[in-house]
Design an enzyme around this catalytic site. Sequence first.
Site, short mmCIF file in Angstrom:
data_model
loop_
_atom_site.label_atom_id
_atom_site.label_comp_id
_atom_site.label_asym_id
_atom_site.label_seq_id
_atom_site.Cartn_x
_atom_site.Cartn_y
_atom_site.Cartn_z
N GLU A 98 0.84 -1.20 0.00
CA GLU A 98 0.00 0.00 0.00
C GLU A 98 0.88 1.25 0.00
O GLU A 98 1.98 1.25 0.53
CB GLU A 98 -0.88 0.02 1.25
N CYS A 111 3.60 8.60 0.73
CA CYS A 111 4.23 7.71 1.70
C CYS A 111 4.45 6.36 1.00
O CYS A 111 3.50 5.69 0.59
CB CYS A 111 3.28 7.58 2.90
N CYS A 118 7.21 -6.80 7.07
CA CYS A 118 8.36 -6.22 7.76
C CYS A 118 8.86 -7.22 8.79
O CYS A 118 8.08 -7.95 9.39
CB CYS A 118 7.93 -4.92 8.46
N CYS A 122 7.70 -4.44 15.47
CA CYS A 122 7.25 -3.47 16.48
C CYS A 122 5.83 -3.89 16.89
O CYS A 122 4.97 -4.11 16.03
CB CYS A 122 7.23 -2.06 15.92
N CYS A 125 2.55 -2.07 15.49
CA CYS A 125 2.42 -1.74 14.06
C CYS A 125 1.69 -2.83 13.28
O CYS A 125 1.96 -4.02 13.44
CB CYS A 125 3.82 -1.53 13.47
N SER A 197 12.77 6.83 6.89
CA SER A 197 12.50 6.59 8.31
C SER A 197 12.93 5.18 8.70
O SER A 197 12.59 4.21 8.03
CB SER A 197 10.99 6.77 8.54
N SER A 220 12.72 6.28 14.43
CA SER A 220 11.54 6.03 15.26
C SER A 220 11.99 5.67 16.67
O SER A 220 12.41 4.55 16.92
CB SER A 220 10.71 4.89 14.66
N LEU A 221 11.91 6.63 17.56
CA LEU A 221 12.44 6.45 18.91
C LEU A 221 11.41 5.73 19.79
O LEU A 221 11.71 4.69 20.38
CB LEU A 221 12.81 7.83 19.48
N ASN A 222 10.23 6.32 19.89
CA ASN A 222 9.08 5.64 20.51
C ASN A 222 9.27 5.21 21.96
O ASN A 222 8.51 4.36 22.46
CB ASN A 222 8.64 4.42 19.67
N ASN A 296 -2.24 5.57 16.07
CA ASN A 296 -3.42 5.18 15.28
C ASN A 296 -3.75 3.74 15.63
O ASN A 296 -2.93 2.85 15.39
CB ASN A 296 -3.13 5.29 13.79
N CYS A 338 -0.19 6.38 9.84
CA CYS A 338 1.11 5.73 10.10
C CYS A 338 0.90 4.39 10.76
O CYS A 338 0.16 4.29 11.74
CB CYS A 338 1.91 6.55 11.10
N1 SAH Z 1 10.11 0.94 9.52
C1 SAH Z 1 10.25 2.37 9.45
C2 SAH Z 1 9.23 3.06 8.56
C3 SAH Z 1 7.81 2.60 8.63
S1 SAH Z 1 6.88 3.04 10.07
C4 SAH Z 1 10.23 2.95 10.85
O1 SAH Z 1 9.97 2.23 11.82
O2 SAH Z 1 10.53 4.13 11.00
C5 SAH Z 1 6.69 4.78 10.01
C6 SAH Z 1 6.38 5.42 11.37
O3 SAH Z 1 5.08 5.02 11.83
C7 SAH Z 1 7.34 4.99 12.48
O4 SAH Z 1 7.75 6.09 13.23
C8 SAH Z 1 6.49 4.06 13.35
O5 SAH Z 1 6.97 4.04 14.67
C9 SAH Z 1 5.13 4.68 13.21
N2 SAH Z 1 3.99 3.81 13.50
C10 SAH Z 1 3.91 2.48 13.36
N3 SAH Z 1 2.68 2.04 13.70
C11 SAH Z 1 1.97 3.12 14.06
C12 SAH Z 1 0.62 3.33 14.45
N4 SAH Z 1 -0.25 2.33 14.52
N5 SAH Z 1 0.23 4.59 14.75
C13 SAH Z 1 1.08 5.64 14.60
N6 SAH Z 1 2.35 5.51 14.18
C14 SAH Z 1 2.79 4.27 13.92
#
Ligand code: SAH
Length: 349
Positions: A98, A111, A118, A122, A125, A197, A220-222, A296, A338
Amino acid sequence: MSDAVATQYKPLIGHSISELESFAESLDEKPFRGRQLFDWIYRQQVDDFSKMTDLSKSLREKLSKVSTHPLKMLNREESLSKQTRKFLFEVSGGKMIESVLMKEGNRTTVCLSTQVGCAVDCDFCATAKMGFVKNLTAGEIVDQFLQLQKISDQKITNVVFMGMGEPFLNYKNSIAAADLLHHPRGINMGAWRVTISTAGVAHKIKQFSDEGHPYKLAVSLNGSTQNQRLKTMPITKVYSFSDLIKTSKDYAYHSRNRVTFEYVLLDGVNDDPQDAEKLNRLLNSIDCKLNVIPYNEIGGPYRRPPDIRIKAFLHPLKKASFPVTVRWSKGQDIDAGCGQLATHLEKVE
Ligand code: SAH
């Protein structure tokens, strides 16, 4: 054209200028024919050989053996606001990806996905739930852009590699795709308008830095500590939190490019104002920007914090020494926010 040549170069999108020169030579044509093809495909964005008027008729006939697009568009959905559109493409082998097109004032951002599924896993995700399926080719990455540019009524101004997949685990093809987007004789997108990213593949961040690529880097620190990040991002076991911070800092220092840290805000997991205080201290000495992304939801255990908690988290960041932005993701009604991208179905033959 021999079948071997046709197979090697089919489809044409994804090939560099020098590859297209070799392609022309393998057809007993002069190398400049390859440069003309590059111009038609990427700069003029014409995909019909019969419209490539400065190619000889005999060359156009030879070209009928190859195709241009590696992707087939299967479906599109539009959010209620009409600002976000999500597209489903079939890649070689029948798998699906997508891509998302977002309009926001004068900006139109696309995007892009870099992998089917993947491997990073995470916990929050949607793409992770698919597991890893395959790497996309440079052509499959860049074709998402070319096909969406054709549909978009506005010129695409920004590209983010934030769709399905981990770009730094498909490093070579992701960089080749970024190079095609940036090529001055082709699509000619400014390097600062292309953001890659990563979930934090530290040794690849180092390679990206050493090789001096001009694209923007987002990490992506999170989380604000090793243990907290480990709970949602198992990759923290391989590349520790402190390593990631250090590598990102080195990147910003050596590249002289500001690094963007993304921080997905998860209710009760990493949204305490004390986490924000920790970020203030941690990122204070790095040339960076912090992008807070309220989660999200994807039907799993994680929740988006209520607005009042989001505000409380943001409060300490008002005194941050770095810029802080909040990404109120678009297109959640069509699961185009995202981390909401996932394809469940195989194509039925
Ligand atoms: N693998 C890469 C790029 C894809 S994810 C990465 O991790 O950066 C792109 C961004 O979306 C990342 O910052 C990730 O942490 C975030 N993300 C993943 N799932 C999400 C969700 N359900 N809601 C909001 N952001 C999310």
